[in-house]
Design an enzyme around this catalytic site. Structure first.
Site, PDB file in Angstrom:
ATOM      1  N   ASP A  17      21.127 -15.401 -27.374  1.00 23.82           N
ATOM      2  CA  ASP A  17      21.128 -15.924 -28.741  1.00 23.82           C
ATOM      3  C   ASP A  17      21.239 -17.441 -28.746  1.00 23.82           C
ATOM      4  O   ASP A  17      20.645 -18.120 -29.590  1.00 23.82           O
ATOM      5  CB  ASP A  17      22.289 -15.295 -29.520  1.00 23.82           C
ATOM      6  CG  ASP A  17      22.176 -15.495 -31.011  1.00 23.82           C
ATOM      7  OD1 ASP A  17      21.103 -15.905 -31.482  1.00 23.82           O
ATOM      8  OD2 ASP A  17      23.167 -15.240 -31.715  1.00 23.82           O
ATOM      9  N   HIS A 206      30.334 -11.375 -35.720  1.00 24.02           N
ATOM     10  CA  HIS A 206      29.447 -12.425 -35.194  1.00 24.02           C
ATOM     11  C   HIS A 206      29.356 -13.519 -36.258  1.00 24.02           C
ATOM     12  O   HIS A 206      28.724 -13.327 -37.298  1.00 24.02           O
ATOM     13  CB  HIS A 206      28.077 -11.817 -34.920  1.00 24.02           C
ATOM     14  CG  HIS A 206      27.065 -12.776 -34.357  1.00 24.02           C
ATOM     15  ND1 HIS A 206      26.507 -12.626 -33.103  1.00 24.02           N
ATOM     16  CD2 HIS A 206      26.491 -13.897 -34.872  1.00 24.02           C
ATOM     17  CE1 HIS A 206      25.641 -13.601 -32.886  1.00 24.02           C
ATOM     18  NE2 HIS A 206      25.617 -14.393 -33.953  1.00 24.02           N
ATOM     19  N   CYS A 239      19.334 -19.692 -36.104  1.00 21.71           N
ATOM     20  CA  CYS A 239      18.361 -18.676 -36.479  1.00 21.71           C
ATOM     21  C   CYS A 239      17.125 -19.343 -37.075  1.00 21.71           C
ATOM     22  O   CYS A 239      17.229 -20.029 -38.097  1.00 21.71           O
ATOM     23  CB  CYS A 239      18.961 -17.702 -37.497  1.00 21.71           C
ATOM     24  SG  CYS A 239      17.809 -16.419 -38.010  1.00 21.71           S
ATOM     25  N   ASN A 248      26.087 -20.676 -33.165  1.00 21.89           N
ATOM     26  CA  ASN A 248      27.165 -19.705 -33.177  1.00 21.89           C
ATOM     27  C   ASN A 248      28.506 -20.410 -32.981  1.00 21.89           C
ATOM     28  O   ASN A 248      28.570 -21.552 -32.531  1.00 21.89           O
ATOM     29  CB  ASN A 248      26.972 -18.709 -32.030  1.00 21.89           C
ATOM     30  CG  ASN A 248      25.698 -17.915 -32.162  1.00 21.89           C
ATOM     31  OD1 ASN A 248      25.600 -17.012 -32.967  1.00 21.89           O
ATOM     32  ND2 ASN A 248      24.701 -18.254 -31.355  1.00 21.89           N
TER      33      ASN A 248
END
Length: 302
Positions: A17, A206, A239, A248
């Site tokens: 990610d 998350h 994203c 994140n």
């Protein structure tokens, strides 16, 4: 207020990610060094890579090489969005596979050109087959709190989607604040509800740190009974289908907070910072998370 857990599991998502949307092409050997350094820091669960089309995500074009070169320590996930991706992941030796769906149709269409219901119809037989074959299946729930296109998300929609995955027998739900809009109150309320209604499934939170509330949201989720959190070394990630979403929450900052609260993670903050050093010069933006900045300053002084 619930008592806080004595131990928390951190699922490191940096190699997948964190790097998936990185503009600079990170060399495969650097990714493998990054993964090894994270493992050396004590990381026991990690997202290694993603079996997606290299045409759409060139950064993940070396997925098979990553699987071949990475040391197998603990549970290692790969993301696979469809039948072909799952087949390729299994051929590369993956036994823990993550799938993903957005709660909102607008986000889902931007991401994979399907509505949420259409995605679930496609995934249902694939998940059933993976469970029949004994694989660990992780379902990632995007836009669980807010959507960049539809706005605030009714918690009922998120709960209902999580229940659909639970009925399919997935092992874990990773419930995501994709654009970093959640508040601690929203986090505590949603995760309290999910823990109450789905007590037999691994529940992971998350959080993205777009508005610098990720640590507060983690604390609220702890109070709701959550003891698993996704995090990305160096705060890497974002994203591409969520305008304004930054990285994140940083693994090193999460571990520092938890350890100072006497909650064991089994992970070394300094070890994570050393892992960040491996990849820092290969990414397109400077890494300035709290603990990594302190680490760099201390080593400069030393």
């Amino acid at each position: 207020m619930l008592s806080l857990p004595k131990k928390v599991s951190i699922i490191e998502v940096g190699p997948r990610d964190g790097l998936q949307n990185e503009k600079n092409q990170v060399p495969t050997d650097v990714k493998l060094h990054f993964i090894r350094a994270l493992q050396d820091a004590g990381v026991g669960e990690m997202e290694l890579t993603s079996f997606v089309s290299p045409k759409w995500v060139p950064q993940m074009g070396d997925a098979a090489d990553i699987m071949a070169g990475a040391k197998r320590i603990g549970r290692q996930f790969v993301l696979a969005p469809n039948e072909r991706g799952i087949a390729n992941a299994r051929a590369a030796g993956a036994d823990s596979i993550a799938v993903f769906v957005g709660v909102t149709d607008a986000f889902n269409k931007k991401n994979i050109n399907r509505t949420t219901d259409e995605s679930m119809e496609q995934l249902t037989p694939l998940i059933q087959k993976m469970k029949e074959d004994g694989l660990f299946v992780r379902a990632c729930i995007s836009t669980a709190f807010h959507c960049p296109f539809e706005g605030p998300v009714d918690p009922e929609r998120t709960v209902n989607l999580c229940k659909r995955f639970a009925r399919l027998g997935v092992d874990e739900l990773s419930v995501a604040d994709t654009i970093g809009m959640a508040t601690p109150q929203e986090s505590e309320l949603l995760f309290s509800r999910l823990k109450e209604e789905l007590p037999d499934i691994l529940m992971t939170a998350h959080f993205h740190d777009t508005r610098k509330m990720a640590l507060a949201n983690i604390f609220a989720s702890l109070q709701a009974g959550v003891d698993r959190f996704d995090a990305s070394a160096g705060g890497l990630g974002g994203c591409p289908f969520a305008p304004g979403a930054t990285g994140n929450v940083a693994t090193e900052d999460v571990v520092n907070m938890l350890e100072r609260m006497d909650i064991d993670t089994g992970i070394s903050v300094e070890g994570i910072c050393r892992a960040v050093d491996v990849v820092a010069s290969h990414v397109s933006r400077p890494i300035s998370t709290g603990m990594y900045t302190l680490y760099k300053n201390a080593h400069r002084i030393g």
